[in-house]
Each structure stands twice: as structure tokens, then as C-alpha cells.
Design a protein around this motif. Structure first.
Motif, PDB file in Angstrom:
ATOM      1  N   ILE A   1       0.816  -1.201   0.000  1.00  0.00           N
ATOM      2  CA  ILE A   1       0.000   0.000   0.000  1.00  0.00           C
ATOM      3  C   ILE A   1       0.857   1.262   0.000  1.00  0.00           C
ATOM      4  O   ILE A   1       0.481   2.293  -0.565  1.00  0.00           O
ATOM      5  CB  ILE A   1      -0.969  -0.032   1.200  1.00  0.00           C
ATOM      6  CG1 ILE A   1      -2.073   0.998   1.027  1.00  0.00           C
ATOM      7  CG2 ILE A   1      -0.238   0.198   2.490  1.00  0.00           C
ATOM      8  CD1 ILE A   1      -3.149   0.853   2.063  1.00  0.00           C
ATOM      9  N   HIS A   2       2.023   1.172   0.620  1.00  0.00           N
ATOM     10  CA  HIS A   2       2.896   2.350   0.663  1.00  0.00           C
ATOM     11  C   HIS A   2       3.360   2.732  -0.734  1.00  0.00           C
ATOM     12  O   HIS A   2       3.412   3.906  -1.081  1.00  0.00           O
ATOM     13  CB  HIS A   2       4.117   2.072   1.539  1.00  0.00           C
ATOM     14  CG  HIS A   2       3.764   1.923   2.974  1.00  0.00           C
ATOM     15  ND1 HIS A   2       4.543   1.210   3.857  1.00  0.00           N
ATOM     16  CD2 HIS A   2       2.725   2.397   3.693  1.00  0.00           C
ATOM     17  CE1 HIS A   2       4.000   1.256   5.064  1.00  0.00           C
ATOM     18  NE2 HIS A   2       2.903   1.965   4.994  1.00  0.00           N
TER      19      HIS A   2
ATOM     20  N   THR B   1       0.530   4.403  -2.716  1.00  0.00           N
ATOM     21  CA  THR B   1       0.256   5.775  -2.298  1.00  0.00           C
ATOM     22  C   THR B   1       1.376   6.712  -2.717  1.00  0.00           C
ATOM     23  O   THR B   1       1.142   7.859  -3.111  1.00  0.00           O
ATOM     24  CB  THR B   1       0.098   5.849  -0.764  1.00  0.00           C
ATOM     25  OG1 THR B   1      -0.623   4.711  -0.335  1.00  0.00           O
ATOM     26  CG2 THR B   1      -0.625   7.098  -0.367  1.00  0.00           C
ATOM     27  N   MET B   2       2.586   6.200  -2.641  1.00  0.00           N
ATOM     28  CA  MET B   2       3.726   7.016  -3.056  1.00  0.00           C
ATOM     29  C   MET B   2       3.600   7.396  -4.514  1.00  0.00           C
ATOM     30  O   MET B   2       3.793   8.568  -4.876  1.00  0.00           O
ATOM     31  CB  MET B   2       5.005   6.217  -2.818  1.00  0.00           C
ATOM     32  CG  MET B   2       6.260   6.986  -3.051  1.00  0.00           C
ATOM     33  SD  MET B   2       6.618   8.140  -1.724  1.00  0.00           S
ATOM     34  CE  MET B   2       7.099   6.997  -0.455  1.00  0.00           C
TER      35      MET B   2
ATOM     36  N   LEU C   1       0.868   9.965  -4.985  1.00  0.00           N
ATOM     37  CA  LEU C   1       1.235  11.298  -4.541  1.00  0.00           C
ATOM     38  C   LEU C   1       2.257  11.930  -5.473  1.00  0.00           C
ATOM     39  O   LEU C   1       2.136  13.095  -5.849  1.00  0.00           O
ATOM     40  CB  LEU C   1       1.820  11.201  -3.131  1.00  0.00           C
ATOM     41  CG  LEU C   1       1.929  12.524  -2.379  1.00  0.00           C
ATOM     42  CD1 LEU C   1       0.556  13.104  -2.178  1.00  0.00           C
ATOM     43  CD2 LEU C   1       2.575  12.284  -1.040  1.00  0.00           C
ATOM     44  N   LEU C   2       3.244  11.133  -5.826  1.00  0.00           N
ATOM     45  CA  LEU C   2       4.271  11.654  -6.717  1.00  0.00           C
ATOM     46  C   LEU C   2       3.679  12.072  -8.049  1.00  0.00           C
ATOM     47  O   LEU C   2       4.062  13.088  -8.624  1.00  0.00           O
ATOM     48  CB  LEU C   2       5.354  10.592  -6.947  1.00  0.00           C
ATOM     49  CG  LEU C   2       6.371  10.497  -5.838  1.00  0.00           C
ATOM     50  CD1 LEU C   2       7.301   9.335  -6.080  1.00  0.00           C
ATOM     51  CD2 LEU C   2       7.166  11.774  -5.745  1.00  0.00           C
TER      52      LEU C   2
ATOM     53  N   LEU D   1       2.067  15.370  -7.577  1.00  0.00           N
ATOM     54  CA  LEU D   1       3.039  16.459  -7.412  1.00  0.00           C
ATOM     55  C   LEU D   1       3.709  16.801  -8.729  1.00  0.00           C
ATOM     56  O   LEU D   1       3.933  17.985  -9.042  1.00  0.00           O
ATOM     57  CB  LEU D   1       4.094  16.059  -6.372  1.00  0.00           C
ATOM     58  CG  LEU D   1       3.592  16.113  -4.937  1.00  0.00           C
ATOM     59  CD1 LEU D   1       4.651  15.603  -3.994  1.00  0.00           C
ATOM     60  CD2 LEU D   1       3.193  17.528  -4.566  1.00  0.00           C
TER      61      LEU D   1
ATOM     62  N   PHE E   1       1.409  18.839 -10.681  1.00  0.00           N
ATOM     63  CA  PHE E   1       1.359  20.198 -10.157  1.00  0.00           C
ATOM     64  C   PHE E   1       2.562  20.999 -10.641  1.00  0.00           C
ATOM     65  O   PHE E   1       2.437  22.130 -11.097  1.00  0.00           O
ATOM     66  CB  PHE E   1       1.320  20.144  -8.631  1.00  0.00           C
ATOM     67  CG  PHE E   1       1.400  21.492  -7.976  1.00  0.00           C
ATOM     68  CD1 PHE E   1       2.593  21.975  -7.486  1.00  0.00           C
ATOM     69  CD2 PHE E   1       0.269  22.277  -7.859  1.00  0.00           C
ATOM     70  CE1 PHE E   1       2.664  23.222  -6.870  1.00  0.00           C
ATOM     71  CE2 PHE E   1       0.333  23.521  -7.249  1.00  0.00           C
ATOM     72  CZ  PHE E   1       1.518  23.991  -6.760  1.00  0.00           C
ATOM     73  N   LEU E   2       3.746  20.366 -10.553  1.00  0.00           N
ATOM     74  CA  LEU E   2       4.964  21.072 -10.954  1.00  0.00           C
ATOM     75  C   LEU E   2       4.966  21.369 -12.449  1.00  0.00           C
ATOM     76  O   LEU E   2       5.422  22.427 -12.880  1.00  0.00           O
ATOM     77  CB  LEU E   2       6.187  20.247 -10.567  1.00  0.00           C
ATOM     78  CG  LEU E   2       6.444  20.208  -9.065  1.00  0.00           C
ATOM     79  CD1 LEU E   2       7.534  19.192  -8.748  1.00  0.00           C
ATOM     80  CD2 LEU E   2       6.840  21.574  -8.557  1.00  0.00           C
TER      81      LEU E   2
END
Lengths: 648, 108, 173
Positions: free
Chosen positions: A625-626, A629-630, A633-634, A637, A640-641
Motif C-alpha cells: 500500500i505504501h 500511495t507514493m 502522490l508523486l 506532485l 502540479f509542478l
């Protein structure tokens, strides 16, 4: 418009009945009831024969003997409409030539069917045999009634396919399988020429439709025989590009030469004797091999416009004639002798067509006349040979002897057929061969001499078989215990022998032409022709009747030459050499290599790349799961960038 | 920059909420116990609720949409925890541990 | 400039951040849960400062009094309190820290550079108004969401019972 009677309006039955019989016997009756399968198949062909005779009768009542005999097409449906004026129809053409062949095919086929009921008794493939015989009869009938060249080609190929099944009937024997493959490949190779000829011819013919002068012919199609044989069309084609027309005709002749086993495409016919004897009688005596002769005859006006094409036909035919006759004198297998005899007689038919021209039609008539008489006596010879083989259980003529007393009916009928083929009057062979020689004498004396020589050879080798098989003493146990065949095998023999005699008296000229031919044959010709036949008989008598000492000394005298001829001039070996050492090694093997290592490898590597990338991408799915999620999220991001960067 | 801290307006509260959220995020990636992850999620939800209320206070004064949204957040968080715990209890009764790094296959 | 309210805000902020850090770094779950309780309590205080008094009560009652208690129960039932959490590798911690920090930076940048307009609708902000707004079925009301949440809670109730039930083989085992 003439009103057609029952037989002519329903002439399509002659194609439908064998087709239905093929399907019904093959799918329904054959697997269950063998005896019924044989009877059903035979009956359907007898019905077809009745249809053919009925159609002839009606045709003659519409256009009596001695009057004009036009070509009529009582039935046709549109089949492959490519373009306006380039449409292939499926139809039935009725004119003297196709009626003649319909009668021949159905008669011989029905006799062969009847014979096979007895001959193939007890064979495990009994029903299959009758199924494919019906298919063959259907395809041959479709070929001869074709009103356009495309339908003829389709049925031509179908004939080739059914003969493949029939020659390779005993498919557990390796030699039979090899023979059927050989027949199919050689004829298929020749059909390449045929197809190219069709394409060139119809291409040239189609272009004529754009000319104004041909506007009145716009109801025809470029494939139709009616169109291709039209005098205006022939004139236009030969004046526009005579060389191209000749080329197309030679290509068509190559196709005909493959099917009719002219040299050098004759190699399949002797090997095709691996099939059952009724098959040899039907296919290699009477029907399939005359398809080539029929093709040339059908397009005879076109061939007549080109000197070169006619010469090709003549010389190939003449060469095959003498080549095959010479080999036939040395063979020891009765069916092989008959096979080479067929080759020789086909050569006669071809050369007869070659020496004719639209002005001197005698050769054309003689060729078709000989086609008819040959069909009857050669079928009889093969069926009789089958009867002998059935009784003696061996093909070797040196194992036979003294069968005159033991197989009386076979003996009489075989003798009559042998006399007919030797060209002795008043049997049918004399009349047809005489006409061929007359045509050859007028137009091409060299060919006449060859024809005369071969007539003597024909009589010689045929009576060689006769004297060795029926006279003298039995030379083996099989010959000693020979018994006459069953009645179902004898009736066809008797019927065909009657035909072998009377078919010579058929009013052939009046059937085909409207005005009588001017015969200026010298009166010494019939005497010389039958004389050469009698000479051959005499020679065979001297060599083979009682003792064979003379024959043996002559054979030893020829020595190595005899061995060469007996091995058919090693033509087969030459072919095998070319095929194995040259074609297989230099053409087939590289192509196979390319297929395996380049084409297949491309596919394999593509699949390999897909698989490997799949294995790599599999690592994203960790189940953890980590990680998910990583990545989530990445991803957000990074987006966004990116948007930030773009905003700048 | 300093004015944001000296006079805590909307920006200050939002920054606070973001800091709490990122701390919760760090906790999410770091913990191996399933309940620990759920606790970090609660932290994140709480931070979001703070941001809603601060928006309501400073940007849309007088109306109460932000507070209602916060109530809904709390309700949904409660529901989520209930179901999560029920599932964790069931998983625990099978596996005797709640280590998420060991639970990466659908079936054994 | 520095009045009591601002000081309170600073105090509450620091306590909440520190407690949050405790939440995520403590190895023992019970300590983590206690720190969470601290964060939630402090958040309740923040709601008071932000003029959302009712939410303070809701926060304490529901969030702390319901959710945290539930978490503690789950911890007891699964024995998570007895064993320590497995530590993750240091490089994973570093990666998590980096990503969180990156997120913080991006969000900060977004927040600081976005001008936000203020709107004043001039309505009341009392519990009565809250209730009216919640059950208002006009365009600005939230009755639909209210009903849906009720359904959600019902489903969660039933679902939790179904999920947490002992199965047949577990009973026999």
C-alpha cells in the motif's frame, strides 16, 4: 427463337444430377450401405447419358444433319460479374462438339461405373470410389459444356482435383500417393500457362469492346467462346498484335499439353496407372486426357489464325506420338503399355488439329472423330486389362498366356478393341486414323510419314500384348487358375466392343458441318494405312505368337538402346534431378530459410518483446500500500509542478 | 512572510492545516501496522477539517457551509474507522498480525 | 499586535504540531493514539477561536469520544499494543520525509500565491442557524447530503456487523 424441347430446356439437369449424386452418395448413402451406393451412383450417370442422348436428338431435330449447326446456349446464369462485358456466366453450351463429348463422357462413365460394381467389390473404400467417380463425371461434364473460358478453367481444376483423389485411391501405398502428387503438380504447373493465356486473351479481347466497330457485339463478354471465335474478333486480334496472340495461344496450348500429357509434360500419365483400373479407363483413356484436345478444338478458329501456334501443336503432337509408341514396344506391364498407347493416340489427335486450318477442316473433324473412337476402344482395352489382372492377379504380360480358353468373353472383346486400335477395316479405328492421315498428307508430308510409321508401331505393340496374354501356354500359376469375371464386369466390355465396331460408321461430317468437305485424298491411302497396320500385326505374330526367340535376339541386338527406351529415355530421372538438386536446393531451401528465420523470427521477437516488457511492468504491482500511495502522490506532485512550469 | 505569523489570517491557518496534513502523510508512509496507517489518515482528515472551518471563518463570513462540511467529514471519518476496524479484526483473526508490508497478495 | 488571542493561537499550533509529530514517530500504538487524542483536543480549541463553537462539541464527542475509543478497542482486540511496530528501513523513511516535505512546499507555494476573495453574506452563525442550514431543502441547503450521510451510517452499521461476525469455520476452529 426456336422452341426447345424438354431435354434442351432442362439441360442443366446434366450438371445437377451428378452433383446431387455426389453429395448424397458421399454424405448419406456411402457410409451406410455400400451396395446401394454403387447402384445409386451408376444409375445417376445412366440418367445423365439418357439426358445427353435426348439433347442430341432434340438438337438434330431442330438442326438436321447436313444443315447449319449453330452454337446455342440454352441455360446460363450470371456468376462473376467483374465489369460490363467482362462477366463470367455459368452455363451450358450446346453445339455438335459439346454434344459429342457429352455423349462420350456419359457413355464411358456409365460403363465404368457398372464395371466398378464388380471390380471394386470387397474393397474397403468402395463408397468413396463411387463418390469421387461421380465428382469426376460432374467436373468433366462441366468442362465440356462451358460457354466461356473461365468456367472451363474452373472445371478444369476440379477435374484435376478429382483425378488426384482417384489416382491416389490406394492412399496407403507410397507409390500411389507419389503418383497422384506428380499428376497434380505437373498439370497444375501447366495450368499456370493456361491461366496466363486466359488473362492475355481476355485482356486483349476486352479492349475491343471500346472500339466502335464492335458496338454490335456488346451483348457478349470477353470470356465467351462465342465472342473469341467470332471472325471479326479474330481478325482484329491478329492484325492488331499477331505476336501477342500467338504467345497467348502457345500458353493455352501449354495448359492443354499438361492435361493431355504431351511431351515433355507426359511424365505423370504412366505413373498414374497406380490408380484402380476403372479409373485408368475413365480418366486416362476417354475423358480427362482429351480435355486438352477439346480446348484446342474449342478455340480452333483462334488457333487457325496463327501459323506458329498451329505448328507448335503439330510438332509437339507428332513428337509425342512417335516417342510414346517407341517406348510402348518395350514395356512389360500391361497397363503401362496401354498408358503409352494413350499418349501416342493423343499425339495423333493433336497433330491432326495442328495440320488443319479454318479452310481445310478435315484435320479438325478427324481429330474429334478419333477422339470418339479412341474413347471407346481404349476404355474397352483398359477394362479388359482390368479383367485380366483381376483373373491372373498380376500386371506383368510375361506372367500371362493361354487365357483364350479361360476368359472367353474378355478375349473376344479385347481382340476387337486391339483390331480397332490397329486401324484395320471395318473397325472404327481404321476410319478415324485414315482421316487423320489424309489430313496430314495434304498439309504436311513429314507428319504423314511419322503417322504412318506410328500406325505400324501401334499395331505391333498392341498385338504383342494380345499374343502374349491370350495365346500360347500359361506362363504362371495365376494364369493357370484364371476364371472369367462376373457379369457386371462383362456387360460393359460387350457394349463397348459393339461401339468400337459401329462408331466408325457414324455420319461424322454431316454432324459437324453444313456442306460436305471436298475430299481429294488419293485412293491408295486407305490401302497404305491398313497395310501398315497389318505389317505391325504380322511382325508381332512372328515375334510373339509361338516362341519368342526372334524377339529376344532383336532385343539383345539393340542392347543398351533397348534399356534406354525401356526406362522411358530416363526423362523421369532428369526431372527428379532438376527438381531435387536445382529447385529444392537453390530456390525452395533459401525461401524456407527466409520463412523460418526472418518471417517467423519477426513474429517471435515481437512476442518476446511484449512478454519481456510485461515482466518488467509487472514489478509496479507490488501489492504494498505504501508503494501505491507514493506513486499516487508523486504523480499528483509532478502534475502540479508541470502545470506550474507551463504557467511560467 | 512575517505578517502571516504576526496576524494569523486565512493563510496562517491554511499553512497550519497543510503542516498537519504532511505530518500525517509522513506517518502514512512510515507505519507498518494497519491501525497506525488509519491513525495517520485520521490526522489528515482532521487537518482538512481545520482548513474548511478556517475558510468558513475568513473567506465566507456569515454562511455556515464550511462547518457543515466539517461535520460531514467527521461523520465519514467515523464510518470509515468503524468499517476499517471491523475488517482489521477479521484479518487479524486469520493472520495473527496486521503488518501491511506482509499483506501484498490477494490469496495465499 | 500581540494580544492574548494571538498567543493562544501560537500555543495551540505548537502543541498540535508537536503532538502530530509524536503520533507519527511513536513505535508503540497506544502512545500514538494518545498523541492523536491530544491533536484532536487542540483542534477543538482551534474551532472555538474560529467561531465554530458547536463544532468543538462535536469534535470532542464524536471524534475523540467515538473514533479514538474505537481505535483503542481495535488495538486491544488485535493485540497491537503488545508488540512493537516493525521499523521501516531508513531509506524508506527518508523517501517518505522527502515526499511529504515536497508536498508541503508545493502546497505552501500554492496557498501563499493564491489571492482569496472574501465574501460576507451577513447570516447568523449559531447552532439554530446550523440546524436550519442542514435541513434546508432549497438550493443552498444540505438536506440531501444529510440524508445520504444517514444512509451511509446505516450501511456502515450493518456492514460492520456483517464483516466482524465470526464465520462458521472460525466458530468450529
Amino acid at each position: 427463337m426456336n422452341t426447345y424441347g424438354f431435354f434442351l430446356t432442362n439441360i442443366w439437369l446434366i450438371l445437377l444430377i451428378p452433383l446431387l449424386s455426389f453429395i448424397i452418395v458421399g454424405l448419406f448413402i456411402g457410409p451406410k450401405n455400400k451396395k446401394l451406393a454403387g447402384i445409386f451412383a451408376t444409375t445417376s450417370i445412366f440418367v445423365c447419358a439418357a439426358l445427353a442422348y435426348g439433347a442430341t436428338f432434340e438438337y438434330l431435330s431442330l438442326f438436321p444433319l447436313g444443315a447449319e449447326h449453330p452454337v446455342i446456349v440454352p441455360w446460363s446464369v450470371q456468376w462473376m460479374p467483374y465489369l460490363e462485358n467482362l462477366t463470367a456466366t455459368l452455363g451450358i453450351m450446346v453445339d455438335p462438339l459439346s454434344l459429342l463429348l457429352m455423349m462420350i463422357i456419359t457413355t464411358v462413365s456409365s460403363m465404368v461405373h457398372l464395371y466398378s460394381i464388380g471390380y471394386m467389390h470387397g474393397d474397403p473404400g468402395y463408397s468413396r470410389f463411387f463418390t469421387v467417380l461421380n465428382l469426376f463425371t460432374l467436373s468433366m461434364l462441366g468442362l465440356v459444356v462451358a460457354p466461356n473460358i473461365l468456367q472451363m478453367f474452373v472445371f478444369w481444376e476440379l477435374v484435376g482435383a478429382s483425378s488426384f483423389f482417384l489416382i491416389g485411391f490406394y492412399y496407403t501405398k507410397a507409390s500411389a500417393v507419389a503418383a497422384s502428387k506428380k499428376a497434380f503438380i505437373v498439370t497444375r504447373f501447366a495450368d499456370l500457362g493456361f491461366l496466363l493465356g486466359i488473362l492475355i486473351l481476355s485482356y486483349e479481347a476486352y479492349h475491343l469492346f471500346s472500339l466502335e466497330a464492335f458496338a454490335h457485339l456488346s451483348s457478349y463478354n470477353a470470356f465467351d467462346f462465342n465472342f473469341l471465335n467470332h471472325p471479326e474478333v479474330i481478325n482484329a486480334l491478329s492484325t492488331a498484335d499477331g505476336a501477342l496472340l500467338t504467345f497467348a495461344l502457345v500458353l493455352l496450348f501449354i495448359g492443354a499439353a499438361g492435361k493431355s500429357a504431351m511431351f515433355p509434360l507426359h511424365i505423370w500419365l504412366p505413373d498414374a496407372m497406380e490408380g484402380p483400373t476403372p479409373v485408368s479407363a475413365l480418366i486416362h483413356a476417354a475423358t480427362m486426357v482429351v480435355a486438352g484436345v477439346y480446348l484446342v478444338g474449342r478455340l480452333f478458329p483462334l488457333f487457325g489464325s496463327s501459323e506458329v501456334a498451329l505448328n507448335v501443336v503439330t510438332y509437339v503432337g507428332a513428337f509425342t506420338c512417335v516417342f510414346a509408341a517407341v517406348i510402348a514396344c518395350t514395356q512389360n506391364d500391361i497397363k503401362r503399355v496401354l498408358a503409352f498407347s494413350t499418349l501416342s493416340q493423343l499425339g495423333y489427335m493433336m497433330l491432326s488439329l495442328g495440320v488443319a486450318s479454318p479452310l481445310h477442316k478435315l484435320g479438325y473433324l478427324a481429330s474429334n472423330f478419333h477422339l470418339m473412337t479412341h474413347a471407346f476402344f481404349k476404355a474397352l482395352l483398359f477394362l479388359g486389362a482390368g479383367s485380366i489382372i483381376h483373373a491372373v492377379h498380376s500386371n506383368d504380360i510375361w506372367q500371362m498366356g493361354g487365357l483364350r480358353k479361360k476368359l472367353p468373353v474378355t478375349h473376344i472383346t479385347f481382340l476387337m478393341a486391339t483390331i480397332a486400335i490397329a486401324g484395320i477395316p471395318p473397325f472404327s479405328g481404321f476410319y478415324s486414323k485414315d482421316e487423320i492421315l489424309a489430313a496430314a498428307l495434304v498439309n504436311n508430308p513429314i507428319v504423314f510419314i511419322i503417322g504412318l510409321f506410328v500406325a505400324a508401331l501401334t499395331a505391333f505393340y498392341m498385338f504383342r500384348i494380345y499374343f502374349l496374354s491370350f495365346c500360347g501356354e500359361a506362363k504362371s500359376d495365376g494364369a493357370k487358375q484364371a476364371k472369367e469375371s462376373s457379369i457386371s464386369m462383362l456387360i460393359p466390355l460387350i457394349f463397348l466392343s459393339v461401339l468400337s465396331v459401329v462408331s466408325g460408321w457414324f455420319p461424322f461430317e454431316k454432324f459437324f458441318l453444313s456442306e460436305a468437305l471436298v475430299h481429294n485424298t488419293p485412293s491408295w491411302l486407305p490401302i497404305v494405312a491398313s497395310g501398315s497396320g497389318l505389317l505391325g500385326v504380322l511382325l508381332a505374330y512372328l515375334f510373339y505368337f509361338k516362341k519368342t526367340t526372334y524377339a529376344n535376339s532383336v532385343k539383345n541386338g539393340f542392347g543398351p538402346l533397348h534399356t534406354v527406351i525401356q526406362n522411358k529415355f530416363y526423362i523421369d530421372a532428369v526431372y527428379l534431378f532438376v527438381v531435387h538438386k536445382i529447385i529444392f536446393r537453390f530456390i525452395a531451401a533459401p525461401i524456407a530459410w527466409i520463412d523460418r528465420h526472418i518471417v517467423d523470427a519477426t513474429m517471435d521477437k515481437t512476442a518476446y518483446v511484449t512478454k519481456e516488457s510485461g515482466l518488467v511492468l509487472k514489478k509496479i504491482q507490488t501489492g504494498n500500500i505504501h508503494t501505491y500511495t507514493m506513486m499516487f502522490l508523486l504523480g499528483g506532485l509532478v502534475l502540479f509542478l508541470l502545470l506550474l512550469g507551463v504557467g511560467f | 512572510m512575517l505578517s502571516i505569523i504576526q496576524e494569523p489570517g486565512l493563510t496562517y491557518w491554511l499553512l497550519l492545516s497543510t503542516v498537519l496534513f504532511s505530518i500525517g502523510l509522513y506517518g502514512f508512509f512510515t507505519r507498518t501496522n494497519a491501525i497506525g496507517i488509519l491513525i495517520s489518515v485520521e490526522l489528515m482528515l482532521n487537518a482538512a477539517a481545520i482548513s474548511f472551518v478556517s475558510f468558513n471563518n475568513f473567506a465566507v463570513t456569515g454562511d455556515l457551509d464550511g462547518q457543515i462540511m466539517t461535520m460531514f467529514i467527521i461523520a465519514v471519518a467515523a464510518a470509515e474507522v468503524v468499517i476499517g476496524m471491523a475488517i482489521f479484526i477479521q484479518i487479524f483473526s486469520k493472520q495473527r498480525h496486521l503488518n501491511v508490508t506482509k499483506m501484498n497478495e490477494l490469496s495465499r | 499586535m500581540y494580544n492574548i488571542e494571538t498567543l493562544f493561537i501560537y500555543l495551540l499550533s505548537i502543541v498540535s504540531v508537536l503532538s502530530a509529530v509524536l503520533v507519527v514517530t511513536q513505535r508503540r500504538i497506544i502512545r500514538s493514539v494518545s498523541a492523536l487524542m491530544m491533536v484532536l483536543l487542540v483542534t477543538a480549541g482551534m474551532y472555538v477561536i474560529l467561531n465554530a463553537e458547536f463544532l468543538t462539541g462535536v469534535q470532542v464527542l464524536v471524534y475523540i469520544g467515538g473514533i479514538v475509543i474505537l481505535i483503542i478497542f481495535a488495538i486491544m482486540l488485535t493485540g497491537a499494543g503488545k508488540t512493537n511496530d516493525d521499523e521501516v528501513d531508513t531509506h524508506k523513511k527518508l523517501l517518505a520525509f522527502a515526499v511529504s516535505f515536497l508536498f508541503l512546499l508545493c502546497s505552501t507555494y500554492a496557498i501563499v500565491n493564491t489571492p482569496i476573495k472574501t465574501v460576507d453574506t451577513g447570516a447568523n452563525s449559531s447552532v439554530r442557524a446550523l440546524g436550519l442550514k442542514l435541513l434546508d431543502y432549497s438550493g443552498t441547503g444540505h438536506v440531501l447530503a444529510f440524508e445520504v450521510i444517514s444512509l451511509l451510517l446505516l450501511a456502515v452499521l450493518i456492514g460492520a456487523i456483517v464483516v466482524a461476525r465470526k464465520t462458521e469455520e472460525a466458530k468450529n476452529a
